[in-house]
Design an enzyme around this catalytic site. Structure first.
Site, PDB file in Angstrom:
ATOM      1  N   GLU A 169       0.930  -1.765   0.336  1.00 53.14           N
ATOM      2  CA  GLU A 169      -0.397  -0.033  -0.070  1.00 53.14           C
ATOM      3  C   GLU A 169       1.135   1.111   0.276  1.00 53.14           C
ATOM      4  O   GLU A 169       0.248   2.273   0.975  1.00 53.14           O
ATOM      5  CB  GLU A 169      -0.807   0.061   1.004  1.00 53.14           C
ATOM      6  N   GLU A 274      -6.262 -10.551  -1.416  1.00 52.56           N
ATOM      7  CA  GLU A 274      -7.221 -11.093   0.175  1.00 52.56           C
ATOM      8  C   GLU A 274      -8.636  -9.584  -0.748  1.00 52.56           C
ATOM      9  O   GLU A 274      -8.828  -9.192  -0.001  1.00 52.56           O
ATOM     10  CB  GLU A 274      -6.304  -9.200   0.401  1.00 52.56           C
TER      11      GLU A 274
HETATM   12  O1  G3I Z   1      -3.885  -8.308  18.805  1.00 59.81           O
HETATM   13  C1  G3I Z   1      -4.825  -6.858  19.295  1.00 59.81           C
HETATM   14  C2  G3I Z   1      -5.373  -7.797  20.551  1.00 59.81           C
HETATM   15  O2  G3I Z   1      -4.631  -8.226  21.586  1.00 59.81           O
HETATM   16  C3  G3I Z   1      -6.410  -7.059  20.835  1.00 59.81           C
HETATM   17  O3  G3I Z   1      -6.878  -7.831  22.146  1.00 59.81           O
HETATM   18  C4  G3I Z   1      -7.741  -7.096  19.745  1.00 59.81           C
HETATM   19  C5  G3I Z   1      -8.696  -6.107  20.475  1.00 59.81           C
HETATM   20  O4  G3I Z   1      -9.374  -5.284  19.435  1.00 59.81           O
HETATM   21  O5  G3I Z   1      -7.064  -6.611  18.935  1.00 59.81           O
HETATM   22  C6  G3I Z   1      -6.086  -7.020  18.496  1.00 59.81           C
HETATM   23  O6  G3I Z   1      -5.638  -6.322  17.240  1.00 59.81           O
HETATM   24  C7  G3I Z   1      -6.185  -6.599  15.744  1.00 59.81           C
HETATM   25  C8  G3I Z   1      -5.597  -6.779  15.479  1.00 59.81           C
HETATM   26  O7  G3I Z   1      -6.460  -6.912  13.774  1.00 59.81           O
HETATM   27  C9  G3I Z   1      -6.135  -8.991  15.205  1.00 59.81           C
HETATM   28  O8  G3I Z   1      -6.883  -8.795  15.509  1.00 59.81           O
HETATM   29  C10 G3I Z   1      -6.626  -4.720  15.974  1.00 59.81           C
HETATM   30  O9  G3I Z   1      -7.308  -4.269  16.386  1.00 59.81           O
HETATM   31  C11 G3I Z   1      -6.793  -5.087  14.182  1.00 59.81           C
HETATM   32  O10 G3I Z   1      -6.247  -3.676  13.812  1.00 59.81           O
HETATM   33  C12 G3I Z   1      -6.383  -5.503  13.550  1.00 59.81           C
HETATM   34  O11 G3I Z   1      -6.798  -5.753  12.118  1.00 59.81           O
HETATM   35  C13 G3I Z   1      -5.903  -6.186  11.209  1.00 59.81           C
HETATM   36  C14 G3I Z   1      -6.326  -4.849  10.056  1.00 59.81           C
HETATM   37  O12 G3I Z   1      -5.129  -5.336   8.829  1.00 59.81           O
HETATM   38  C15 G3I Z   1      -5.135  -3.864  10.196  1.00 59.81           C
HETATM   39  O13 G3I Z   1      -3.584  -4.727  10.735  1.00 59.81           O
HETATM   40  C16 G3I Z   1      -7.164  -6.539  10.332  1.00 59.81           C
HETATM   41  O14 G3I Z   1      -7.303  -8.582  10.775  1.00 59.81           O
HETATM   42  C17 G3I Z   1      -6.317  -7.595   9.319  1.00 59.81           C
HETATM   43  O15 G3I Z   1      -7.279  -8.310   8.562  1.00 59.81           O
HETATM   44  C18 G3I Z   1      -6.747  -6.413   8.160  1.00 59.81           C
HETATM   45  O16 G3I Z   1      -6.065  -6.872   6.938  1.00 59.81           O
HETATM   46  C19 G3I Z   1      -5.624  -5.763   5.628  1.00 59.81           C
HETATM   47  C20 G3I Z   1      -4.023  -6.177   4.819  1.00 59.81           C
HETATM   48  O17 G3I Z   1      -3.480  -6.708   6.455  1.00 59.81           O
HETATM   49  C21 G3I Z   1      -3.902  -5.361   3.987  1.00 59.81           C
HETATM   50  N1  G3I Z   1      -4.258  -4.835   3.593  1.00 59.81           N
HETATM   51  C22 G3I Z   1      -6.028  -4.528   4.362  1.00 59.81           C
HETATM   52  C23 G3I Z   1      -6.402  -5.918   4.384  1.00 59.81           C
HETATM   53  C24 G3I Z   1      -7.408  -5.120   5.906  1.00 59.81           C
HETATM   54  O18 G3I Z   1      -7.415  -3.848   6.538  1.00 59.81           O
END
Ligand code: G3I
Length: 376
Positions: A169, A274
């Site tokens: 990105e 994705e």
């Molecule tokens: O790890 C913590 C956990 O300790 C906590 O209890 C929990 C409470 O909300 O949050 C957890 O972290 C979250 C993580 O996902 C794991 O579930 C983050 O807040 C959350 O922001 C994170 O979201 C991910 C997002 O990327 C940001 O990294 C999504 O699961 C994931 O599907 C999404 O994937 C991205 C790709 O990497 C790149 N392209 C876009 C795509 C969608 O946003």
């Protein structure tokens, strides 16, 4: 050696640039009983079918998801566990327990294993860009941190993780380069450097540039200009990842078709990395994969939190069919199609019910449509 009836060594070999004989000695497979059609089975001659997995799944604890994964997918991507924030939370601390488990899960199930992602503006801890006084680091320091991270993470899984999302990105929606901390501190060549470091760490790995909304013309043009420039400089970028966070109306079939054709013209392997299709009302406004944009879109919707109406099920099925029709049209260059999650319950935009399996793990009409499309 007994061969898995739905395992196609030719596709794996083509994707990884390996001689088929070598590959067959590398992966041993067992016969599985005949059963209902599976995604990886019906697309075996066309491309690999991947899925993003979470911790519960690669640790084997997801009773609903794991049988679906094993039956339907021959490639995996790590939804979160290999992001910088997860794998390298502090300067002197790497957290390899989860990633090791992820890679072992893929190997135990004879899957092509993908790494996601090395250099991204999001999910990278603030310490990476700052010194101990909280001031931005200089170019050389950030390049050294990037180098050490890539060397350590890619190097650890050398020869096992076959594909890496090296830069994720980097573009704005108008096709210009995003002013991320990487860009601001290092400058435009942070992208070339990241690919060079990844190539040094594993010269055999397929190295991807991965982004969302590449089907929209301004962003696609920006990506093509960027990739051409990298290629002219001899930078080892070998694949393009079209994330494929779609909704019910966008991108159109024509846009998808044009995007794949345009990237294929650069002689890159094309992968859909994705894939999901947001059915929520709010989700129709944008195909941005930005987490903040998405949270807003999902909050606007309430009616589909528990599932889809019959009408939406049919719309979703048609959309998946249409998109798979395009992927099949380009099967000579499309090497891998990866879904971003197993069931709707696992999805980062669960309210949009965007996947092929519902929140209880049952196949939706969209699953049948994707299976059927393979036989057209
Ligand atoms: O790890 C913590 C956990 O300790 C906590 O209890 C929990 C409470 O909300 O949050 C957890 O972290 C979250 C993580 O996902 C794991 O579930 C983050 O807040 C959350 O922001 C994170 O979201 C991910 C997002 O990327 C940001 O990294 C999504 O699961 C994931 O599907 C999404 O994937 C991205 C790709 O990497 C790149 N392209 C876009 C795509 C969608 O946003």
């Amino acid at each position: 050696m007994k061969r898995h009836p739905i395992f196609n060594p030719a596709i794996f070999a083509m994707l990884l640039g390996l001689p088929i004989a070598g590959l067959l000695t590398m992966i041993s497979c067992t016969t599985v009983p005949k059963g209902p059609p599976t995604l990886k089975g019906v697309y075996k001659k066309d491309f690999l079918i991947g899925v993003a997995v979470n911790q519960n799944q690669f640790s084997g604890e997801d009773a609903r998801g794991n049988p679906i994964i094993k039956a339907n997918f021959n490639s995996i991507s790590p939804e979160n566990v290999l992001k910088w924030q997860s794998v390298h939370p502090r300067p002197d601390a790497y957290a390899f327990e989860g990633p090791d488990q992820y890679v072992k899960f893929g190997e135990a199930n004879h899957m092509l294993i993908v790494g996601h992602t090395l250099v991204w503006h999001s999910q990278t801890p603030p310490w990476v860009f700052h010194d101990t006084n909280g001031q931005p680091v200089d170019r050389e320091t950030l390049l050294r941190r990037m180098h050490d991270h890539i060397q350590t993470v890619v190097g650890r899984y050398k020869g096992r993780i076959k594909i890496w999302d090296v830069v994720n990105e980097a573009l704005n929606s108008n096709g210009t380069l995003r002013q991320s901390p990487w860009m601001k501190i290092i400058g435009e060549d942070y992208i070339a450097k990241a690919f060079q470091y990844a190539h040094e760490a594993d010269p055999e790995a397929v190295l991807r540039y991965n982004d969302y909304a590449l089907e929209s013309e301004p962003k696609r043009k920006g990506a093509i200009a960027l990739l051409k420039k990298l290629q002219a400089q001899g930078v080892p970028v070998t694949a393009i990842g079209l994330q494929g966070h779609c909704n019910l109306i966008s991108p159109t079939v024509e846009q998808e078709d044009a995007a794949i054709a345009a990237f294929a013209g650069l002689k890159l392997q094309v992968m859909v990395t994705e894939l999901d299709i947001d059915c929520s009302r709010g989700g129709q406004r944008t195909i941005s994969a930005d987490v903040a944009d998405n949270a807003q879109a999902q909050a606007a919707e309430s009616s589909s939190a528990d599932g889809l109406s019959d009408d939406l099920q049919q719309q979703l099925a048609r959309r998946y069919s249409d998109l798979f029709g395009v992927f099949l049209k380009h099967k000579d260059v499309v090497k891998l199609v990866t879904f971003w999650g197993v069931t709707d319950a696992d999805s980062w935009r669960a309210r949009g019910n965007p996947l092929l399996f519902d929140k209880k793990g049952q196949p939706k009409p969209a699953f049948d449509a994707v299976i059927k499309e393979a036989g057209q």
